[in-house]
Scaffold this active site. Sequence first.
Site, short mmCIF file in Angstrom:
data_model
loop_
_atom_site.label_atom_id
_atom_site.label_comp_id
_atom_site.label_asym_id
_atom_site.label_seq_id
_atom_site.Cartn_x
_atom_site.Cartn_y
_atom_site.Cartn_z
N ASP A 147 63.37 -59.22 -27.81
CA ASP A 147 64.60 -58.61 -28.14
C ASP A 147 64.79 -58.29 -29.61
O ASP A 147 65.77 -57.90 -30.03
CB ASP A 147 65.57 -59.71 -27.60
N ARG A 204 68.15 -58.29 -23.63
CA ARG A 204 69.48 -59.14 -23.78
C ARG A 204 70.87 -58.73 -24.38
O ARG A 204 71.10 -57.66 -24.07
CB ARG A 204 69.09 -60.78 -24.38
#
Length: 361
Positions: free
Chosen positions: A141, A185
């Site tokens: 991420d 995310r």
Amino acid sequence: MPPKTIGLLTSGGDCAGLNAVIRGVVSRATGYGWRVLGIRHGTMGLLRRPYAYEELGPAAASSTVLRLGGTILGTTNKGNPFAFPMPDGTLLNRSAEIAEAVRALGIEALIGVGGDGSFAILRRLAAEGGFNLVGIPKTIDNDIGVTETSVGYDTAVMVATEALDRLQPTAASHDRVMILEVMGRDAGHIALAAGIAGGADVILIPEIPYTVEAVAAHINKIRESGRNFALVIVAESVPAPGGAGVWQQHTGGGQTYGGIGQVLAGAITSHTGAETRVTVLGHVQRGGQPTASDRLIASAFGVHAVDLIAEQKFDRMVAWQNRCVVDVPMAEAIARPSLVDPDGTLVRTARGLGIGLGDGR
Ligand code: F6P
């Protein structure tokens, strides 16, 4: 004097490059004449009795390991030791068992390879259990503050870019709008970077609010210019029109973001009449061989983390800044997540290329 013993664990979601970190740590520690105990499945290995660990020898320091995806130690993103889920449904604080295991194994310092969630838990364990900790950032991420990049991010971007490369010819052949949903995310780093590198027409990220009308207008403009296909890349945490997050429930409990691509497909079709197809890239972004860049970062991080222990510098995270490996206080690193800057270089680059960001600008 007996050799120094250090512990090493990988924690949280796996990603490409973890084994390159392990190889870097073991190689450097071997150079100092130290023992490295590899803890299996993150902190879970220290909760098991007998403890689940192995002494990492020359095999873990080999270039064979450097190339492997996943983590040879195993990992977990469940089972917070401060609130450990018990079979009867209650949550138990099992942190003292971890401190006891670290002491019993003679671990003088622990290297934790993780993301912000793992670091928060490991810091608390170290503070309450009285052991030394060094952190190495990994996450596809790329949302850990203070470091420009984390292990695994570059590979995930490469995989998503390759997916766009593969979607483009089939989109063109069928005059379709192809939607690629990627992980990340709450951060849009993967979508933005892969969207630019892979020639997306529309990039949707959680940091920039969008409207379906603006996305549809952008696709219609492309069609009016004579091109009857388009590539859309969307980050998993982009909300549905109306603002609600789209989640996926998993068998056995737990939920993650997932499904926004399909929601968007329906909305785009109803606004443009275009035929749409959706690809959800999922865990493909985490597996496979690490890119050269991830191997380099992982190696530099592994070596520097061991050097920090040699210098007795603890509660620090290694980081990448201005082409150098540095170290920063862990508290600073996890203070706030690093999200895409809506006025930053990559957003300006995307706009300059004529890529639609769903906000009509
Ligand atoms: O944090 C890494 C990540 O891959 C996210 O991008 C994604 O939302 C999540 O983990 C998926 O988690 P799991 O492996 O539990 O499905």
